[in-house]
Design a protein around this motif. Structure first.
Motif, mmCIF file in Angstrom:
data_model
loop_
_atom_site.group_PDB
_atom_site.id
_atom_site.type_symbol
_atom_site.label_atom_id
_atom_site.label_comp_id
_atom_site.label_asym_id
_atom_site.label_seq_id
_atom_site.Cartn_x
_atom_site.Cartn_y
_atom_site.Cartn_z
ATOM 1 N N THR A 261 0.815 -1.219 0.000
ATOM 2 C CA THR A 261 0.000 0.000 0.000
ATOM 3 C C THR A 261 0.845 1.264 0.000
ATOM 4 O OG1 THR A 261 -0.157 -0.149 2.421
ATOM 5 C CG2 THR A 261 -1.979 -1.068 1.131
ATOM 6 N N ARG A 262 2.149 1.105 0.208
ATOM 7 C CA ARG A 262 3.036 2.284 0.110
ATOM 8 C C ARG A 262 3.384 2.590 -1.342
ATOM 9 N NH1 ARG A 262 7.427 -0.141 4.145
ATOM 10 N NH2 ARG A 262 6.909 -1.871 2.738
ATOM 11 N N ASP A 263 2.999 1.691 -2.231
ATOM 12 C CA ASP A 263 3.278 1.871 -3.662
ATOM 13 C C ASP A 263 2.037 1.470 -4.443
ATOM 14 O OD1 ASP A 263 4.449 2.172 -6.151
ATOM 15 O OD2 ASP A 263 5.398 0.188 -6.101
ATOM 16 N N ILE B 206 -3.606 -2.758 -9.737
ATOM 17 C CA ILE B 206 -4.367 -3.791 -9.035
ATOM 18 C C ILE B 206 -3.591 -4.219 -7.800
ATOM 19 C CG2 ILE B 206 -5.449 -6.062 -9.179
ATOM 20 C CD1 ILE B 206 -5.532 -5.750 -12.205
ATOM 21 N N PHE B 207 -4.222 -4.152 -6.639
ATOM 22 C CA PHE B 207 -3.591 -4.542 -5.380
ATOM 23 C C PHE B 207 -3.925 -6.001 -5.083
ATOM 24 C CE2 PHE B 207 -3.991 -5.061 -0.709
ATOM 25 C CZ PHE B 207 -2.672 -4.802 -0.346
ATOM 26 N N LEU C 110 -8.867 -1.947 1.388
ATOM 27 C CA LEU C 110 -9.623 -0.706 1.201
ATOM 28 C C LEU C 110 -8.696 0.504 1.173
ATOM 29 C CD1 LEU C 110 -12.696 -1.459 3.502
ATOM 30 C CD2 LEU C 110 -12.576 -1.566 0.997
ATOM 31 N N LYS C 111 -7.646 0.450 1.973
ATOM 32 C CA LYS C 111 -6.654 1.533 1.961
ATOM 33 C C LYS C 111 -5.986 1.620 0.590
ATOM 34 C CE LYS C 111 -2.389 3.089 4.209
ATOM 35 N NZ LYS C 111 -1.366 2.768 5.247
ATOM 36 N N ALA C 112 -5.713 0.457 -0.034
ATOM 37 C CA ALA C 112 -5.088 0.445 -1.358
ATOM 38 C C ALA C 112 -6.001 1.095 -2.392
ATOM 39 C CB ALA C 112 -4.756 -0.993 -1.771
ATOM 40 N N LEU C 113 -7.300 0.829 -2.296
ATOM 41 C CA LEU C 113 -8.247 1.451 -3.218
ATOM 42 C C LEU C 113 -8.286 2.961 -3.021
ATOM 43 C CD1 LEU C 113 -11.185 -1.127 -3.043
ATOM 44 C CD2 LEU C 113 -9.490 -0.866 -4.861
ATOM 45 N N GLU C 114 -8.234 3.391 -1.779
ATOM 46 C CA GLU C 114 -8.224 4.826 -1.483
ATOM 47 C C GLU C 114 -6.953 5.487 -2.002
ATOM 48 O OE1 GLU C 114 -8.616 5.095 2.701
ATOM 49 O OE2 GLU C 114 -10.689 4.340 2.745
ATOM 50 N N ALA C 115 -5.857 4.711 -2.023
ATOM 51 C CA ALA C 115 -4.568 5.267 -2.437
ATOM 52 C C ALA C 115 -4.414 5.356 -3.951
ATOM 53 C CB ALA C 115 -3.434 4.420 -1.858
ATOM 54 N N CYS D 15 -5.465 2.481 -6.291
ATOM 55 C CA CYS D 15 -5.630 1.226 -7.019
ATOM 56 C C CYS D 15 -7.030 1.145 -7.623
ATOM 57 C CB CYS D 15 -5.411 0.032 -6.094
ATOM 58 S SG CYS D 15 -3.677 -0.174 -5.576
ATOM 59 N N ALA D 16 -7.105 0.562 -8.804
ATOM 60 C CA ALA D 16 -8.400 0.403 -9.464
ATOM 61 C C ALA D 16 -9.185 -0.755 -8.872
ATOM 62 C CB ALA D 16 -8.189 0.182 -10.964
ATOM 63 N N TYR D 17 -8.475 -1.823 -8.499
ATOM 64 C CA TYR D 17 -9.094 -3.004 -7.910
ATOM 65 C C TYR D 17 -8.190 -3.556 -6.815
ATOM 66 C CZ TYR D 17 -12.292 -3.066 -11.914
ATOM 67 O OH TYR D 17 -13.235 -2.741 -12.847
ATOM 68 N N ALA D 18 -8.791 -4.351 -5.928
ATOM 69 C CA ALA D 18 -8.033 -5.067 -4.907
ATOM 70 C C ALA D 18 -8.488 -6.517 -4.901
ATOM 71 C CB ALA D 18 -8.232 -4.440 -3.537
ATOM 72 N N VAL D 19 -7.554 -7.443 -4.999
ATOM 73 C CA VAL D 19 -7.838 -8.872 -4.989
ATOM 74 C C VAL D 19 -7.653 -9.380 -3.559
ATOM 75 C CG1 VAL D 19 -7.257 -11.121 -5.970
ATOM 76 C CG2 VAL D 19 -7.055 -9.052 -7.377
#
Length: 430
Positions: free
Chosen positions: A20-22, A28-29, A44-49, A51-55
């Motif tokens: 999530t720092r990158d 896509i996370f 959810l943090k990755a999406l806020e940062a 990312c288009a999607y998170a797996v």
């Protein structure tokens, strides 16, 4: 969601991240799990940062329609990488081995870049996570890929071979490393040989074979080979050391061709095999001997592997990324042959050797005793029972503190140890 469905999403968002720092915009996370973390907690943090999607693979993670739920995130990442690699269908070379695989990977990439747009493993991203992430960096403009794979237990190269689905392979060598995981030297040979086993099943699979290595010859079996080694044996590429003070100077040629002399920036005659492997790959993939030699001469190591560095006070041979009994012997044998009046060795202990550890550390102390050193510093408790009159430090911090109070100058210093001993922190003080 099927891999095919996920692949369609990936084609629209062809950058993956596990940190999530990158989180590049539109990436896509993949929420990987580790011994001390659970990536699902950060989806959810990755999406806020950005990312288009998170797996994710935790049903409790909800609240966003850009969450993609799967059974196993790591397996999904690996399957997606294999799917992507097979869609592009460019030639892929898979490299493994006990020693020299990263240097060989970089030399191969330098040589092949003379003609092709090459994707290759960055750093040491050579495990079950790094390999799929590397494959997912493949783009349509790439024309060939060089993928490094590492292992510390049986079955790992088999797994990575299935993910990579290489067209050809190269085992640099087999040696005594990770014996705790492999159980024995024979276990090392079997595991590295899993690459040959995979390629043996492929209709057009072949290997670059270091034909002077009896262990590799014995397990190569009926696979198509492109051979390299010492002169006069009928190999496809042959070569030999001409000098090594301190840099490897060699000559090589393809079968029936003219000799090429190359002055490299690599320290140690043991790098001859790595250089010849790169030359063999170049010849097989249609690069001229002149271009190959130019690439070999231009390559400069910058990764704490066989690196020569001159400071204001000393000359350093930095080989501090990894160490095992085989690589220690090669480095110390080479150091013994180097003419210098004031030699010094700083050696870090070797890890993951299991029951063999005491005997192997004792042997290293014997070898360094023959290297003509005025002073020897050993780092780590595994050396302590065998150190004799040599100075032993608990860890690299103890070495650093000693150097701050007692600077060293006018020496040729070999720095060699497992990455975990962190000897790469010493050059700035030498």
């Amino acid at each position: 969601m099927t891999i095919s469905d996920l692949y369609e999403i990936y084609c629209q968002h062809p950058v993956v991240t596990t940190d999530t720092r990158d989180c590049p915009e539109g990436s896509i996370f993949f929420a990987l799990r580790g011994t001390s973390f659970n990536g699902n907690d950060f989806a959810l943090k990755a999406l806020e940062a950005g990312c288009a999607y998170a797996v994710v693979d935790d049903e409790a993670v909800t609240g966003n329609n850009r969450l993609i739920h799967v059974d196993d995130v790591l397996k999904t990442l690996q399957d997606l990488a294999t799917c992507h690699r097979r869609r592009l269908r460019i030639p892929v070379i898979q490299i493994t081995g006990t020693n020299g695989k990263t240097t060989t990977k970089e030399l191969l990439s330098a040589v092949l870049s003379q003609k092709y747009n090459v994707l290759y493993t960055l750093g040491n991203f050579n495990n079950h996570i790094g390999v799929p992430k590397t494959l997912l960096r493949l783009r349509p403009e790439h024309e060939i890929a060089v993928i490094e794979t590492g292992a510390n237990h049986p079955g790992e190269i088999r797994e990575l071979s299935h993910i990579t689905d290489a067209d050809c392979g190269l085992i640099t060598n087999v040696g005594k490393a990770h014996l705790e995981g492999f159980g024995s030297f024979e276990g090392v040979i079997r595991t590295k040989g899993e690459l040959y086993d995979y390629l043996r099943q492929k209709e057009s699979g072949f290997i670059f074979l270091h034909a002077d290595n009896e262990y590799l010859r014995n397990i190569s079996g009926d696979i198509e080979t492109f051979t390299y080694g010492m002169p006069g044996k009928g190999y496809d590429v042959e070569g030999e050391v001409m000098a090594g003070n301190p840099f490897l100077h060699l000559r090589w040629r393809p079968a029936g061709g003219e000799w090429q002399e190359v002055e490299t920036h690599l320290v140690g005659g043991y790098n001859l095999d790595n250089v010849l492997a790169a030359a063999a790959a170049g010849i097989r993939f249609g690069i001229s001997p002149t271009q190959i030699s130019q690439a070999l001469a231009a390559y400069e190591p910058t990764n704490n592997r066989s690196e020569l560095k001159k400071t204001e006070r000393n000359e350093l041979i930095i080989d501090a990324y990894n160490a095992n009994p085989t690589s220690m012997k090669a480095a110390l044998d080479n150091f013994r042959l180097m003419p210098a009046n004031h030699k010094m060795a700083i050696l870090g202990e070797m890890r993951e050797l299991g029951d063999a550890s005491p005997e192997e550390h004792r042997h290293v102390v014997e070898l360094v005793g023959k290297a003509g050193c005025e002073e020897v510093w050993l780092v780590g408790d595994n050396f302590r029972p065998f150190a004799g009159t040599y100075r032993v430090f608990d860890n690299v911090e103890a070495v650093r503190k000693h150097l701050e109070d007692h600077p060293v100058s006018g020496r040729l210093i070999l720095i060699k140890g497992s990455n975990g001993t962190r000897l790469f922190r010493l050059p700035e003080l030498l």
